[in-house]
Design an enzyme around this catalytic site. Sequence first.
Site, short mmCIF file in Angstrom:
data_model
loop_
_atom_site.label_atom_id
_atom_site.label_comp_id
_atom_site.label_asym_id
_atom_site.label_seq_id
_atom_site.Cartn_x
_atom_site.Cartn_y
_atom_site.Cartn_z
N LYS A 1 15.58 -22.29 -7.84
CA LYS A 1 16.00 -21.67 -6.58
C LYS A 1 15.17 -20.44 -6.28
O LYS A 1 15.71 -19.35 -6.13
CB LYS A 1 17.49 -21.34 -6.59
CG LYS A 1 17.94 -20.60 -7.83
CD LYS A 1 19.41 -20.23 -7.80
CE LYS A 1 19.85 -19.81 -9.18
NZ LYS A 1 21.26 -19.54 -9.30
N ASN B 1 2.19 -0.86 5.63
CA ASN B 1 2.60 -1.08 4.25
C ASN B 1 3.65 -2.16 4.29
O ASN B 1 4.74 -1.95 4.80
CB ASN B 1 3.17 0.21 3.65
CG ASN B 1 3.73 -0.04 2.27
OD1 ASN B 1 3.44 -1.05 1.64
ND2 ASN B 1 4.54 0.90 1.80
N GLY B 2 3.30 -3.30 3.79
CA GLY B 2 4.27 -4.39 3.81
C GLY B 2 3.59 -5.71 4.00
O GLY B 2 2.45 -5.90 3.59
N MET C 1 21.15 -28.26 -13.35
CA MET C 1 20.01 -28.78 -14.09
C MET C 1 18.83 -28.94 -13.11
O MET C 1 18.94 -28.64 -11.95
CB MET C 1 20.33 -30.11 -14.78
CG MET C 1 21.54 -30.05 -15.70
SD MET C 1 21.47 -28.76 -16.97
CE MET C 1 20.22 -29.38 -18.06
N CYS D 1 0.78 -1.21 0.00
CA CYS D 1 0.00 0.00 0.00
C CYS D 1 0.82 1.27 0.00
O CYS D 1 2.03 1.25 0.12
CB CYS D 1 -0.84 0.03 1.26
SG CYS D 1 -1.35 -1.59 1.77
N GLU E 1 19.68 -13.91 -17.49
CA GLU E 1 20.18 -12.76 -16.74
C GLU E 1 21.65 -12.54 -17.03
O GLU E 1 22.50 -12.97 -16.27
CB GLU E 1 20.01 -12.99 -15.23
CG GLU E 1 20.52 -11.80 -14.45
CD GLU E 1 20.50 -12.01 -12.94
OE1 GLU E 1 20.33 -13.13 -12.50
OE2 GLU E 1 20.65 -10.99 -12.24
#
Lengths: 1505, 473
Positions: A954, A247-248, A492, A20, A903
Amino acid sequence: MAYLPPNSGLYNRQNEHDNCGIGFVAHVKGERSHGIVEKGLEVLANLRHRGAEGADSNTGDGAGITIQIPREYYMSQGIDLPEEGRFGTGILFLPQVEKEAQYCLDKLKEFAEEKGLELITTREVPVDPNEIGDLAREEQPIIRQVFLKADLSQDILERKLFILRRKLEKHIETSGLKDKERFYVVSLSSKVVIYKGLFTSLQLKNFYKDLNDERTISAIALVHSRYSTNTFPTWDLAQPFRMLCHNGEINSVQGNKYWMHARSSLLKTDMLGDEINEVLPVIQPDKSDSAALDNTLEFLVQSGKTLPHAMAMLIPESWNARNPIPDNVKAFYEYHSTFMEPWDGPAAVLFTDGRFIGGLLDRNGLRPSRYLLTDDDLMIMSSEVGVLEVPDKHVKEKGRLRPGKILMVDTLEGKINYDPEVKQELAMQKPYAKWLKEKEITLDDIPFAKKIPVGVGQDHDRMLLSFGYTLDEIKYIIHPMAQDAKEPVGSMGNDAPLAVASKMPQRLFNYFRQHFAQVTNPAIDSIREEVIMTLTGYIGSHQKNLLNDIPDHARMIKFLNPVITNKYLEILKNLKYKGFFTTTIPILFDAHAGPDGLKQGLEKICRKAEQAVDEGKDYIILSDRGISKDKAPIPSLLAVSAVHHHLIKKQKRIQIDIVIETGEPREVMHFALLFGYGASIINPYMAFAVIDQLVREHKLQMDYYTAEAHYTKAVRKGIFKIMSKMGTSTLRSYRGAQLFEAIGLNRKFVDEYFTGTASAIEGLGLEEIGWEALIPHKKAFSDQRINFNQEFQGTSYYRYDSEDHAWNPETIGYLQHAAWNNDQELYKKFSEASDRFTWAPGFVRGFLDFNRNPIDISKVEPAENIMKRFVTGAMSFGSLSKEAHETLAIAMNRIHGKSNTGEGGEDSRRYKVTSKGENKRSAIKQIASGRFGVTTHYLVNADEIQIKIAQGSKPGEGGQLPGTKVDSVIAKTRNSTPGITLISPPPHHDIYSIEDLAQLIFDLKNVNPEAKINVKLVSEFGVGTVAAGVAKGGADSIAVSGSEGGTGASPLSSILHAGLPMELGLSETQQTLVKNNLRDRVVLYTDGQLKTGRDVITAALLGAEEYGFATGALVTVGCILLRKCNLNTCSVGVCTQDPKLRERFIGKPEHVINYFRFLAEEIRHYLAELGFTKMEDIIGRSDLLFQRKDIDHWKLRNISLADVTHFPPEARENGIRKSVDQKPLPDDLLDRRLIEEAEPALSSQKTVNISHEIQNTNRATGAMLSYKVDKLYGEKGLPDDTINCYFKGSAGQSFGAFLKSGITFKLEGQSNDYLGKGLSGGKIIVKTADDAAFDPSKNIIIGNTTLYGATGGEVYINGLCGERFCVRNSGATAVVEGAGDHCCEYMTGGVAVILGEVGRNMAAGMSGGIAYVYNPNGDLDYFCNMEMVNLEIIEDFEDLITLKKLIQNHHEYTGSHLAGRILDNWEESLKDFIKVIPFEYKRHIEEQKLQELNQKINKYLPEQE
Amino acid sequence: MGDPKGFIKIRRKEAGYRPIYERIRDFSEVEQTLNTEDRKLQASRCMDCGVPFCHWACPVHSKIPDWQDALYRGDWQEASDLLHATNDFPEFTGRVCPAPCEISCTLAINDESVTIRENEAAIVERAFADGLIKPRPPLVRKNKKVAVIGSGPAGLSVAARLNRMGYSVEVFEKDDAIGGLLRYGIPDFKLSKNVIDRRLNILEEEGISFRPGVEAGKDLSAGDLLHSFDAICVAIGAGKPRDLNIPGRDLNGIHFAMDFLSFQNKLVQGNFQNGSPDIKAKNKDVVVIGGGDTGSDCVGTANRQGARSVTQLEILSKPEENKGYNPNWPWPQKNMKTSSSHEEGCKRMWSVASKQFIGSDNQVEEIEIVDVKWEKDENGRMQMKELPSSKRTIKADLVLLAMGFVHPVHEGLLDNLKVEYDQRGNVKGKSGHQTSVDKVFVAGDALTGANLVVTATYSGIQAARNIDRYLDI
């Protein structure tokens, strides 16, 4: 549909999240005015982008305001009120049925009178329903306001009102009212009144007419605007709550709730007396985590704790040695931590009781909270600055809440209480330090001389077998842990069957999966941010009642390490002399009695545990020592959890602690589960015995104690990692939080022994678990010699006669030869072999078959259409060899599918089609937490941008590319340094919540308006709800990855134990999106061990439109699943950077294409069988799936996939596949004007100057302008200072994001979070107004997370900044006058100059670049994380030049007085500068210099032959 | 895994054979051994693959990566234990196995495979030398008896496993010594007989009772067997050789390879009994018909006996030369195989069919042969075509028929037991190695037809498991 819908299919209301915008406005001196209310509403209006809208775009997720009671106004409405403090009022949401509403009011009156309160009147609250959304209006409750009075002091009245409210709530909860869920008491207080509802932040004001009246006055206004993942109309979940707004996310909320429940029988307070029973339970069921926190806070306050005391108990700051706080405050925290586990998670909490109003931030500072104080005594605090515009000349102070710190305004006394005073006052209340010193003992300090044996004697091998140990487990898990003191890494994916479908005997542990944080809350970097992590715990005499501050609470045994050796267990067994009592309870069962024996055994230990409580024992020791032919061990997890939940049910849990002495746990996951289900301390004696044997057999070349220490260290690190995945930072809040879900255990079993845990697909019950424990036990105690050398589990590494694997020699061999020889027959063999595994069943989809209604295959759309839906996995260049990466890209471009950069950036040369017509550009550009290679140019060259929130193998973890794999080409692509390990943080530091994600999506849409934005999530329980939030955040496409997915390198335990299979996450996502009517605006993508036509068809029926293949594609280009990706030794050149090995790469684009063509043809064949001509028509048709009836295995008898194949009834009205686009970017973006005005520069490189006012709602300013520049001028951009923009005001988030070379932004004022995100060569200057009333060098003017992932450019900040300055900067140069925590975190390049103080944990994970810190105090080493860097004085000539030049620039651009002073005394000042440089980086620079020198010298040497 | 980069740094190195001039003068083993250091380095080439194709291809599914690692670390005990976990006789397979594992080694894709077979032999030899291989008699005896008929690798495996489970096992062997094909089928220069004796001593100490010279079905009736034992396992091998019925077959000097080989084996062992045919190659032109391993053994034996010339005929076409890697990986590629015996001197002919034996005085002197060509027919099956005008004769004083075996010998035991046969004449096995007769089990070549030592061993292990399951109710 009323309120949150009931659970159906895989949708579960428990999973709803919200994040929020929050804020407050207060007059410090307590002066009331209508202006404060108006300002509060204005703050709310300016936070609107932090809220969200549902499918019906008028209905917001919720907004609200808390103000002091406007007595005069109410009196003007004809209500006769006594003087202030003698009456209370509250707004009630009532059932829509008038009769039921009246019932509630009648009861209120009745209970009020019982409590001696008089109902003055009930008032209809004047509202305007036309102002709100359709959905909100349909669900609108009857809204009434009540006024009550009593002749009591205000505190007592307030307490009465609280008791009354609880009593009424409890009564209605259990009443027979049909619409009782709608009943909700918004507030009932003599101090404040709350107006809230299901609005957007702009609607609140117009809905409640009361708020607009001039006579509605208050000295405080607390506001909240909600962004929820769901779109279900829930009026009551709007905030603020009674005392706070938040908020959280509270990550540990499940455990917190259990513990609060468990201790409720002990709660006693004079304040409430017997009436406490009318209040309990403390926490209202079925509300949000924020509501639970509010309940608890309110309870503590009503029981007599002060507001700051209660807050500091619930959300303590980190107080370990790395935190600079006074010792008596540490004692305060430690004392309280012995009996109150932290409510852990990202949290900015604003709270008020009508007099005090304040804020508190979680220990890691993961939510922004900024404030300013004006010269007319207004305090404005909010998630953002600029929500109320105040010129600098009227600002006395600009600040922010710091991690773990509190700030309070006392409107009565008229002053501001800063954290040090508040905490000091708390610390001085009682002699906490003295109590601790007298009462507490530390386990690690107790002397003990007796030698305790490690081995278990001649039954060693039999015990191994009984506990189900295998040789490969010792070799691949225990050995490396003892050897290297860390968890082993694997590569893998996980292609072995689920535990429930495995033919190998399984430990109970294997039926559970770890939860992890994605989007709605951030994971923590437990390595780099260890400063906030702790495993310290306490056992012993738990408080009888946490409401009293008494010395006895400190009578505890403190332990720093919860995994203890045999010696410490022996100590724990013998602490009577210190006054601690315990009893050992065997957790063994009669091996001859079959599964019944297990049931009886469990009942017995629960009984004994209860008895131990009754006898006043401090802790129990559950022990499976002493197994024999007759006595089998009860699965340790089952024993712990059964006792834990039994005692909770009996309300006896809090009085005792659970220690377990067990041979069973050995890998990190096992420990995590035992803690997660309630154990405080674990002694894994069998693991120690194994290590002992390894040492004695010289398999470990070290002494036993070193090996043991290594092993426990590895476990500790692993626990940290698992905790941090969920954003939990203390073991105390993790314990019992049950951050796991089960697969393949039946509901009844889970409800009984693992109460509250989610469980998918049903399955085993106690009986089957009993057999599974007995099978290995029987084998272990056979009459004959046993042979442990035959025991292989084969989970990661294929072994014949062990676990089956989807990728096995046959599937690999067939697929390769099919692809290489374009051989359809071999493909068929591959597909049959692969499906055979699936069908065994190996994967969840193997339980499913589909209805057939065949048509002629010629009617089915061509393979070309289908291949467009294929995507290759996100595998970075860096993990893959150049050859492999480019082969995949070429192949996918040829078939019009999509490849993904992964990435790691992409060489920009690949953006141009080669002369041979090869297109090597990846259509999907990934942006992950490390932001490697994420330049503006990279993003502009994407068809699709994928935000990787998590990775299947992961999830919730960061990653790293080992230095050995970072060669010069990769380093260049990633803007880093060759040979230096690259770290990707666990969270995106610009995504700590769902509204942050919406912001990043917005940023990316600005920097490339043509690209689709995809968000990659990983399957877990609750992923559907997250996906709903993502869809609301504007994403065009959502990926749900299966946990089985591949990886270059992940901790083994993560590959196997985190996340859920693709099928579960995908179907939950589909169902939730359909239910919310959000499905039609997004494309769903899935991956996770997809291989064959059957796999794709099943995924399509479950709702996926696009399909990812990673391992399969790699196999066609040569991958043979060596699982050596992390070692750089891939012998087939696929996943290595070794040039010699890369020569062995044989893959060709044709191979990949052959595979995909066969696959598409196979899919066509299935479509014909199903009776459909187009792929599109089957998407989301889960009604065509059914569960196979022909599986007859004792473990699989009770499996049910009804939830997975559930076809939501809403699907009749709502779309079930993508059909409409997300809303485009608005027309009134500031950038559109900048682009227009910069026309001369864009068309002909002429210098332009542009001026604008700016406010916090102007977000991502500069991103679209940069896009234009990049489109026109490519990677290089424009010459410096071609486009100059001058802004005045408060800039919104992401100011100057991705700013390109040639653009200069100069801002006078302040800015919010994410300034200069991804800066790509542009220049940003932020300065304080010349006439400012405050000193810029002491006030904060920009937010958190500055220059995240910047690759170049310059930044000058004439003031302080928040947390994480220059995080993951890899090339920008920046000057700031002071910074918060985690400064320069993960930096890999560039230069940072900090002319003032820095917070904790500077330079954590910093592997490149340089920081210069002005540190006259000489205490930088305390604030610096020294793992990777050296601190040096400035003596190098080059350093001198650089530093001086930058400070001069700063002075010139911003007029900084501080810079001026430093330059004036340059020689003197220089002594106070410290250079922070990573040692690896330094070595690299020196080597480079040497090389250059050698080259120079060589030039002058005669050429050699 | 010993060294992740071992395969990059270390080349494949085979121990190789003793020099030809030396080895053809005796019947001692031809293969040499590497020093321990080199052996460990060879083990370091194993990559510990995520999917160990070697382990998959190996008929006993030896835990190859695991013992390679132990070998690298010099942990002989662990290496030996791991080997024995899946194979009771690694010393046999380490010598005579054609090593399908090496064909499927992932290094065979683009490099040279790990020396898996030699490493196996090295481990087990070291383990014997260090006294690590000790008898492990059962802790408790069950009150059940099992008869094993036949003492080849399958029979011995069944016996060893069942005995360790506590059953009382008697092994009946029709020959005068235990070992079956191992003892009398494989020449000493490949498998020295004291290697067998060494193992038999251990098995005996573990409590197995060996009954050589007892032919079940003759010396001991099927009825007696069924009466006296709780289970019977037939592991008599596939003893019936494939014959070549062409004109002149009844001439003297034409023998089955196995007769020739076992004669020599008995000679070496010194227990030659009167009455056996004297088949010697000395100063003869020897022709071996059949290009397989048995044929190759005949070549080696003939050379050692002092043959004037040795010729080996193979009806199939000449396989491709070994490319150094396996294009059909992970499946075998039919490559040219040159054994140590071939190196010792032998003319090899491919794509030739024998048409008739020609001789005088009832003694074979020549063979008429013809070249053939293999072509695919319309069904894709390979068909043989004789090439016209390629007929010719070659000299042949001694002809050895090494064309494989058809099925087990039916006469005697099997017929007496009344077991059913499958289409190929092998004993018909139901699930769990059971035959059509209750209590009677079958293992090894008698079940599968002629196959490798390692396959027979695995069959024995499986049969033992099934017999245990059958008896342990």
